[in-house]
Design a protein around this motif. Structure first.
Motif, PDB file in Angstrom:
ATOM      1  N   MET A 180       0.808  -1.222   0.000  1.00 46.25           N
ATOM      2  CA  MET A 180       0.000   0.000   0.000  1.00 46.25           C
ATOM      3  C   MET A 180       0.845   1.278   0.000  1.00 46.25           C
ATOM      4  SD  MET A 180      -3.075   1.022  -0.252  1.00 46.25           S
ATOM      5  CE  MET A 180      -3.589   2.755  -0.308  1.00 46.25           C
ATOM      6  N   PRO A 181       1.975   1.348   0.723  1.00 47.67           N
ATOM      7  CA  PRO A 181       2.788   2.567   0.636  1.00 47.67           C
ATOM      8  C   PRO A 181       3.259   2.866  -0.786  1.00 47.67           C
ATOM      9  CG  PRO A 181       3.421   1.304   2.561  1.00 47.67           C
ATOM     10  CD  PRO A 181       2.472   0.436   1.775  1.00 47.67           C
ATOM     11  N   GLU A 182       3.588   1.817  -1.539  1.00 42.81           N
ATOM     12  CA  GLU A 182       4.037   2.026  -2.915  1.00 42.81           C
ATOM     13  C   GLU A 182       2.892   2.516  -3.797  1.00 42.81           C
ATOM     14  OE1 GLU A 182       5.596  -1.257  -5.758  1.00 42.81           O
ATOM     15  OE2 GLU A 182       7.354  -0.456  -4.722  1.00 42.81           O
ATOM     16  N   ILE A 183       1.688   2.037  -3.528  1.00 39.82           N
ATOM     17  CA  ILE A 183       0.514   2.507  -4.263  1.00 39.82           C
ATOM     18  C   ILE A 183       0.271   3.978  -3.979  1.00 39.82           C
ATOM     19  CG2 ILE A 183      -1.995   2.286  -4.445  1.00 39.82           C
ATOM     20  CD1 ILE A 183      -1.617  -0.729  -3.932  1.00 39.82           C
ATOM     21  N   ALA A 184       0.398   4.363  -2.697  1.00 41.10           N
ATOM     22  CA  ALA A 184       0.232   5.776  -2.339  1.00 41.10           C
ATOM     23  C   ALA A 184       1.305   6.632  -3.009  1.00 41.10           C
ATOM     24  CB  ALA A 184       0.290   5.937  -0.821  1.00 41.10           C
ATOM     25  N   ALA A 185       2.536   6.147  -2.992  1.00 41.87           N
ATOM     26  CA  ALA A 185       3.643   6.909  -3.585  1.00 41.87           C
ATOM     27  C   ALA A 185       3.452   7.100  -5.083  1.00 41.87           C
ATOM     28  CB  ALA A 185       4.966   6.192  -3.318  1.00 41.87           C
ATOM     29  N   ALA A 186       2.766   6.167  -5.730  1.00 41.50           N
ATOM     30  CA  ALA A 186       2.539   6.271  -7.174  1.00 41.50           C
ATOM     31  C   ALA A 186       1.658   7.467  -7.532  1.00 41.50           C
ATOM     32  CB  ALA A 186       1.906   4.984  -7.701  1.00 41.50           C
ATOM     33  N   HIS A 187       1.012   8.086  -6.542  1.00 38.65           N
ATOM     34  CA  HIS A 187       0.203   9.278  -6.789  1.00 38.65           C
ATOM     35  C   HIS A 187       1.054  10.551  -6.788  1.00 38.65           C
ATOM     36  CE1 HIS A 187      -2.913   6.374  -5.663  1.00 38.65           C
ATOM     37  NE2 HIS A 187      -3.794   7.189  -6.204  1.00 38.65           N
TER      38      HIS A 187
END
Length: 311
Positions: A180-187
């Motif tokens: 999930m942190p990587e998904i957030a960072a993708a924004h």
């Protein structure tokens, strides 16, 4: 502000005020309740909290009592980030019209891993994409603990839950934990970080840093659950520390695309030291553990390479 501008906190730097009051109904040894207490200490009083359905909402707000010493709103499972977005937009409009003082109030949305990585992911993505000045905090206990220990997309491979039970034909959870942190960072948001109750000063520093940053912030907090993970309640901190030492839950931060490990372990400890502490993994064979070990090592090396490329 860059990471180097923030000091590492010591015991003397920890705020003394309590904004998450004792007397709640959390299980003995609850890592999530400890995480909320530390986060609230670091946030201070100039906040409005939007809290998704889950363990924290249930244990802290049984009518007519509350543990919250700051403005707090209970939301549904799926819309903590949407409600936080509306609060932030409303505060901005009221300041512009002179209806409230021109004072920055940080809006903070909170949820468990189910409310974050599953049910509320759409609202979180929208809030991050729109650039709201808010912080989202995920308390990750790796399953839907409040409703009976059902698996979530944050449940790790091999863990036994009530909806991914281990047995003769099943290893338990058969998918790998969603990053999930990587998904957030993708924004492309200004700040993303992982934190753990096993490293309280690192956690406090990251929360206080996130509070100072304008724009969306995402913080993912490792929160061991004695009930769901099946370990003795007095081992919550030991389990949290071992997760970091084995590379199961590395601690890092990403600021404007630049990453750094905030706790650099060096040589990882064997994964068995973490798995063997918990009943949810007791069915795993040596081959299963080796498979997990290889996956953890691979992911940790990828993260180290990402951090090294932006040093």
């Amino acid at each position: 502000m860059m990471a180097s501008e923030f000091k590492i906190f010591t015991k003397r730097d920890v705020p003394q005020e309590e904004y998450f009051a004792p007397g709640h109904r959390a299980c003995v040894g609850c890592g999530e309740a400890l995480a909320v207490r530390l986060v609230c200490k670091a946030m201070g009083k100039d906040v409005i909290v939007s809290n998704a359905t889950g363990c924290i909402e249930i244990i802290s707000s049984l009518y007519p009592d509350t543990s919250w010493e700051v403005p707090w709103i209970h939301t549904l499972f799926e819309n903590a980030a949407a409600v936080a977005s509306g609060i932030e937009a409303g505060l901005k409009a009221m300041r512009r019209k002179g209806k409230i003082p021109d004072k920055r109030i940080k809006v903070v949305a909170m949820g468990g891993d189910g409310a974050t990585s599953d049910i509320g992911l759409q609202a979180i993505s929208g809030a991050l994409e729109r650039g709201h000045d808010l912080m989202y905090v995920c308390y990750d206990n790796e399953a839907y603990m409040n409703t009976g220990i059902q698996r979530s997309s944050a449940t790790p491979y091999g863990a036994s839950t009530t909806t991914s039970p281990a047995g003769k034909k099943s290893i338990g959870q058969y998918t790998w934990k969603k990053n999930m942190p990587e998904i957030a960072a993708a924004h492309n948001i200004p700040y993303v970080a992982t934190a753990s109750v096993g490293r309280p000063f690192d956690l406090i520093r990251k929360v206080q840093k996130g509070m100072q940053i304008e724009g969306p912030v995402y913080l993912h907090v490792f929160s061991p659950c004695p009930t769901g993970w099946r370990f003795k309640p007095d081992l919550s901190i030991a389990v949290a520390k071992k997760a970091v030492q084995t590379g199961v839950f590395p601690l890092y931060e990403g600021e404007n695309g630049e990453y750094r490990l905030t706790v650099n372990i060096g040589e990882l400890k064997p994964i068995e030291e973490y798995l063997n502490m918990q009943g949810r993994f007791r069915h795993l064979t040596d081959d299963d553990k080796q498979l997990i070990q290889e996956r953890i090592k691979k992911e940790y090396e990828k993260l180290k390479a990402k951090c090294a490329s932006t040093d």
